[in-house]
Write an enzyme that holds these catalytic residues in place. Structure first.
Site, PDB file in Angstrom:
ATOM      1  CB  SER A  29      39.777  42.301  45.322  1.00 35.53           C
ATOM      2  OG  SER A  29      39.985  41.165  46.137  1.00 35.53           O
TER       3      SER A  29
ATOM      4  N   GLY B  84      44.855  43.544  53.006  1.00 38.97           N
ATOM      5  CA  GLY B  84      44.346  42.201  52.820  1.00 38.97           C
ATOM      6  C   GLY B  84      45.414  41.175  53.174  1.00 38.97           C
TER       7      GLY B  84
ATOM      8  N   GLY C 160      49.184  39.927  45.196  1.00 37.83           N
ATOM      9  CA  GLY C 160      49.122  41.015  44.224  1.00 37.83           C
ATOM     10  C   GLY C 160      50.488  41.616  43.931  1.00 37.83           C
TER      11      GLY C 160
ATOM     12  CD  GLU D 175      50.642  44.125  50.190  1.00 38.52           C
ATOM     13  OE1 GLU D 175      49.546  44.270  49.639  1.00 38.52           O
ATOM     14  OE2 GLU D 175      51.205  43.022  50.289  1.00 38.52           O
TER      15      GLU D 175
ATOM     16  CE  LYS E  82      41.917  35.677  50.574  1.00 38.28           C
ATOM     17  NZ  LYS E  82      42.371  37.011  50.362  1.00 38.28           N
TER      18      LYS E  82
HETATM   19  C1  5RP Z   1      48.831  42.040  47.598  1.00 37.61           C
HETATM   20  C2  5RP Z   1      48.314  41.354  48.793  1.00 37.61           C
HETATM   21  C3  5RP Z   1      46.843  41.312  48.973  1.00 37.61           C
HETATM   22  O1  5RP Z   1      46.521  41.964  50.152  1.00 37.61           O
HETATM   23  C4  5RP Z   1      46.396  39.883  49.018  1.00 37.61           C
HETATM   24  O2  5RP Z   1      46.788  39.248  47.797  1.00 37.61           O
HETATM   25  C5  5RP Z   1      44.886  39.758  49.210  1.00 37.61           C
HETATM   26  O3  5RP Z   1      44.223  40.287  48.110  1.00 37.61           O
HETATM   27  P1  5RP Z   1      42.639  40.205  47.970  1.00 37.61           P
HETATM   28  O4  5RP Z   1      42.065  41.142  48.976  1.00 37.61           O
HETATM   29  O5  5RP Z   1      42.383  40.631  46.539  1.00 37.61           O
HETATM   30  O6  5RP Z   1      42.233  38.771  48.212  1.00 37.61           O
HETATM   31  O7  5RP Z   1      49.033  40.841  49.620  1.00 37.61           O
HETATM   32  O8  5RP Z   1      50.217  41.941  47.504  1.00 37.61           O
END
Ligand code: 5RP
Length: 224
Positions: free
Chosen positions: A29, A80, A95, A101, A119
């Site tokens: 997100s 993220g 995600g 990634e 975080k």
């Molecule tokens: C997906 C990830 C995302 O970067 C992580 O979950 C953070 O997501 P968000 O910006 O929605 O908090 O690692 O695999």
């Protein structure tokens, strides 16, 4: 309000982008905010997406995509994170995009994480579990081995009750370590060496800078 905080982090990261840059484009997100910012600024960039979802959004916004097979080095990856410690070791994969990634991060000269201050933690994987991508055949043995290493393990399922599959067709095991990891780099090696593990969501020595956005637009910068 949370969106304003993510937006602030995304804007700060977008300020680093130079015309012609080849980017690694993360997932989630907060990255969704970044893609909006890049499109609004009409940024002259192309990127390797880390998920089908990011690729789809890039198509919608007119951001050009690159095939990782045809790129040697990326200028900058912006992604993220689920958690981040003070050494800028991150956990990712909330995600389910952790493998792509990590591949994209490893192709990049520089990696910037965009997130919110909640975080940032002292010890990883205590609150938010560490995602581990596993070939479906090995979910049982890997789950048992992770339990022996001290993790509380849950195989990730979707809203429809079926086991989650990543864009690569693999399962995700979410592994919480009560009290947090003592040595994330050592644990990354131990987890990654288990037969059937494709990758762990630990990003060690990959993140250079983190932008942590607040709802009022302030951004904390964390660099080593
Ligand atoms: C997906 C990830 C995302 O970067 C992580 O979950 C953070 O997501 P968000 O910006 O929605 O908090 O690692 O695999």
């Amino acid at each position: 309000m949370a969106d304003a905080a993510k937006r602030a982090a995304a804007e700060a990261a977008a300020d680093l982008v130079q015309p012609g840059d080849r980017l690694g484009l993360g997932t989630g997100s907060t990255v969704a905010e970044l893609l909006e910012v890049l499109a609004e600024r009409d940024a002259d960039v192309t990127g390797v997406p880390t998920s089908e979802a990011t690729a789809q959004r890039c198509h919608e916004l007119g951001i050009g995509l690159l095939d990782p097979a045809r790129v040697d080095v990326l200028d900058l990856t912006i992604d993220g994170a689920d958690e981040l410690d003070h050494e800028l070791t991150a956990t990712k994969g909330g995600g389910g995009a952790l493998l792509r990634e990590k591949v994209v991060a490893s192709m990049s000269r520089r990696m910037v994480v965009i997130a919110t201050p909640d975080k940032l933690v002292d010890r990883l994987a205590d609150t938010f579990p560490l995602p581990v991508e596993v070939v479906p055949f090995a979910v049982g043995p890997v789950s048992r081995a992770l339990t022996e290493l001290g993790f509380d393990v849950v195989v990730r399922h979707g809203d429809d009750g079926s086991p989650v599959r990543t864009d690569n067709g693999n399962a995700v095991v979410d592994a919480r370590f009560p009290g947090g990891l003592d040595d994330p780099a050592v644990m990354d090696v131990e987890v990654t060496m288990l037969p059937g593990v494709v990758t762990s969501g630990l990003f060690v020595d990959l993140v250079d800078t983190a932008f942590l956005g607040h709802p009022d637009g302030r951004v904390d910068v964390v660099s080593l």
